[in-house]
Write a protein that holds these residues in place. Structure first.
Motif, PDB file in Angstrom:
ATOM      1  N   GLY A  26       0.721  -1.159   0.028  1.00 33.79           N
ATOM      2  CA  GLY A  26      -0.100  -0.037   0.106  1.00 33.79           C
ATOM      3  C   GLY A  26       0.796   1.590  -0.064  1.00 33.79           C
ATOM      4  O   GLY A  26       0.448   2.297  -0.022  1.00 33.79           O
ATOM      5  N   ASP A  27       2.141   1.227   0.067  1.00 33.33           N
ATOM      6  CA  ASP A  27       2.943   2.422   0.231  1.00 33.33           C
ATOM      7  C   ASP A  27       3.270   2.793  -1.189  1.00 33.33           C
ATOM      8  O   ASP A  27       3.277   1.973  -2.225  1.00 33.33           O
ATOM      9  CB  ASP A  27       4.262   2.164   0.818  1.00 33.33           C
ATOM     10  N   ILE A  28       3.302   4.208  -1.437  1.00 34.63           N
ATOM     11  CA  ILE A  28       3.835   4.701  -2.766  1.00 34.63           C
ATOM     12  C   ILE A  28       5.304   4.958  -2.943  1.00 34.63           C
ATOM     13  O   ILE A  28       5.932   5.156  -1.883  1.00 34.63           O
ATOM     14  CB  ILE A  28       2.973   6.171  -2.805  1.00 34.63           C
ATOM     15  N   ILE A  29       5.492   4.807  -4.229  1.00 33.39           N
ATOM     16  CA  ILE A  29       6.985   5.077  -4.587  1.00 33.39           C
ATOM     17  C   ILE A  29       7.067   6.868  -4.987  1.00 33.39           C
ATOM     18  O   ILE A  29       6.356   6.963  -5.624  1.00 33.39           O
ATOM     19  CB  ILE A  29       7.406   4.363  -5.745  1.00 33.39           C
ATOM     20  N   GLY A  30       8.001   7.296  -4.356  1.00 36.69           N
ATOM     21  CA  GLY A  30       8.022   8.821  -4.660  1.00 36.69           C
ATOM     22  C   GLY A  30       9.664   8.945  -4.684  1.00 36.69           C
ATOM     23  O   GLY A  30      10.508   8.116  -4.705  1.00 36.69           O
ATOM     24  N   THR A  31      10.047  10.397  -5.143  1.00 38.41           N
ATOM     25  CA  THR A  31      11.581  10.441  -4.859  1.00 38.41           C
ATOM     26  C   THR A  31      12.163  11.012  -3.738  1.00 38.41           C
ATOM     27  O   THR A  31      13.372  10.864  -3.844  1.00 38.41           O
ATOM     28  CB  THR A  31      11.780  11.667  -5.982  1.00 38.41           C
ATOM     29  N   THR A  32      11.413  11.314  -2.817  1.00 36.26           N
ATOM     30  CA  THR A  32      12.125  11.779  -1.566  1.00 36.26           C
ATOM     31  C   THR A  32      11.200  11.455  -0.373  1.00 36.26           C
ATOM     32  O   THR A  32       9.954  11.349  -0.697  1.00 36.26           O
ATOM     33  CB  THR A  32      12.376  13.201  -1.387  1.00 36.26           C
ATOM     34  N   THR A  33      11.828  11.481   0.839  1.00 35.70           N
ATOM     35  CA  THR A  33      10.797  11.111   1.927  1.00 35.70           C
ATOM     36  C   THR A  33      10.266  12.277   2.471  1.00 35.70           C
ATOM     37  O   THR A  33       9.557  12.306   3.307  1.00 35.70           O
ATOM     38  CB  THR A  33      11.672  10.531   3.004  1.00 35.70           C
ATOM     39  N   ASP A  34      10.240  13.669   1.909  1.00 33.84           N
ATOM     40  CA  ASP A  34       9.811  14.914   2.221  1.00 33.84           C
ATOM     41  C   ASP A  34       8.656  15.023   1.216  1.00 33.84           C
ATOM     42  O   ASP A  34       8.788  15.395   0.094  1.00 33.84           O
ATOM     43  CB  ASP A  34      10.901  15.936   2.018  1.00 33.84           C
ATOM     44  N   ALA A  35       7.279  14.979   1.594  1.00 35.11           N
ATOM     45  CA  ALA A  35       6.130  15.302   0.880  1.00 35.11           C
ATOM     46  C   ALA A  35       6.213  16.631   0.092  1.00 35.11           C
ATOM     47  O   ALA A  35       5.787  16.892  -1.024  1.00 35.11           O
ATOM     48  CB  ALA A  35       4.918  15.099   1.766  1.00 35.11           C
ATOM     49  N   GLY A  36       7.180  17.469   0.706  1.00 39.49           N
ATOM     50  CA  GLY A  36       7.199  18.976  -0.270  1.00 39.49           C
ATOM     51  C   GLY A  36       7.934  18.905  -1.052  1.00 39.49           C
ATOM     52  O   GLY A  36       7.624  19.837  -2.053  1.00 39.49           O
ATOM     53  N   THR A  37       8.720  18.033  -1.191  1.00 42.04           N
ATOM     54  CA  THR A  37       9.870  18.028  -2.500  1.00 42.04           C
ATOM     55  C   THR A  37       9.646  16.773  -3.182  1.00 42.04           C
ATOM     56  O   THR A  37      10.348  16.609  -4.322  1.00 42.04           O
ATOM     57  CB  THR A  37      11.314  18.129  -2.116  1.00 42.04           C
ATOM     58  N   SER A  38       8.909  15.656  -2.728  1.00 41.22           N
ATOM     59  CA  SER A  38       8.849  14.486  -3.644  1.00 41.22           C
ATOM     60  C   SER A  38       7.876  14.446  -4.641  1.00 41.22           C
ATOM     61  O   SER A  38       7.277  15.428  -4.750  1.00 41.22           O
ATOM     62  CB  SER A  38       8.138  13.471  -2.591  1.00 41.22           C
ATOM     63  N   THR A  39       8.368  13.814  -5.584  1.00 42.62           N
ATOM     64  CA  THR A  39       7.646  13.540  -6.811  1.00 42.62           C
ATOM     65  C   THR A  39       7.077  12.173  -6.980  1.00 42.62           C
ATOM     66  O   THR A  39       8.091  11.312  -7.146  1.00 42.62           O
ATOM     67  CB  THR A  39       8.556  13.970  -8.144  1.00 42.62           C
TER      68      THR A  39
END
Length: 170
Positions: A26-39
């Motif tokens: 259920g986890d999403i893959i993003g580019t960073t662990t910071d929601a403000g900078t993640s894509t």
């Protein structure tokens, strides 16, 4: 009469953070662990021939930059509008409004079809009858996607996922 004018290959990549923190289902893959900078939202640019003219996602392939001991199982959710970015390795949390723009989901099962000598999970399972019709939001030629992990998956640091789609354009 042929409805489609041309077939195009459209792909995009996402590079996850430089860590090996395990994902839960259920986890999403993003580019960073910071929601403000993640894509976390992938953009498939120019899948439509013109703004707000549709087509069909005919096939999907997930290409992984590493050959992990445990392969990733994931769902790729496709949308006709963009949605809020999320941090890497948190539960996928699309709003009701965002889910209203979901046009389809493709399941990738890493244990099926992944070659031991390369990193291609080529078994994108398309919903019956085998495609995802779409019409991008007004004023756009793009569709969007997120990758949601469906198994306990331990990634490699800086792992890159490429999502390749074959698009039939109307």
């Amino acid at each position: 009469m042929n409805f489609f004018r041309q077939i195009v290959l459209v792909e995009t990549t996402i590079t996850r953070p430089a860590d090996a923190v395990a994902y839960a289902a259920g986890d999403i893959i993003g580019t960073t662990t910071d929601a403000g900078t993640s894509t976390s939202v992938l953009t498939f640019a120019n899948v439509a021939r013109a703004n707000a003219i549709g087509g069909v996602v005919a096939s999907v392939m997930l290409i992984d930059s590493v050959n992990a001991a445990t392969n990733i199982d994931c769902d790729i959710f496709f949308f006709n509008t963009t949605l809020a970015q999320q941090a890497d390795n948190v539960a996928f949390a699309a709003t009701d409004g965002e889910m209203d723009t979901c046009i389809g989901v493709v399941s990738i099962v890493g244990t099926d079809g992944k070659e031991s000598s390369n990193n291609i999970a080529y078994n994108g399972i398309m919903p019956s009858p085998g495609n995802i019709p779409f019409v991008p939001d007004a004023g756009s030629r793009n569709i969007f996607a997120v990758i949601v992990v469906r198994n306990a998956y331990t990634p490699a640091s800086g792992e890159i996922f490429r999502v390749r789609t074959w698009i039939y354009q109307a």
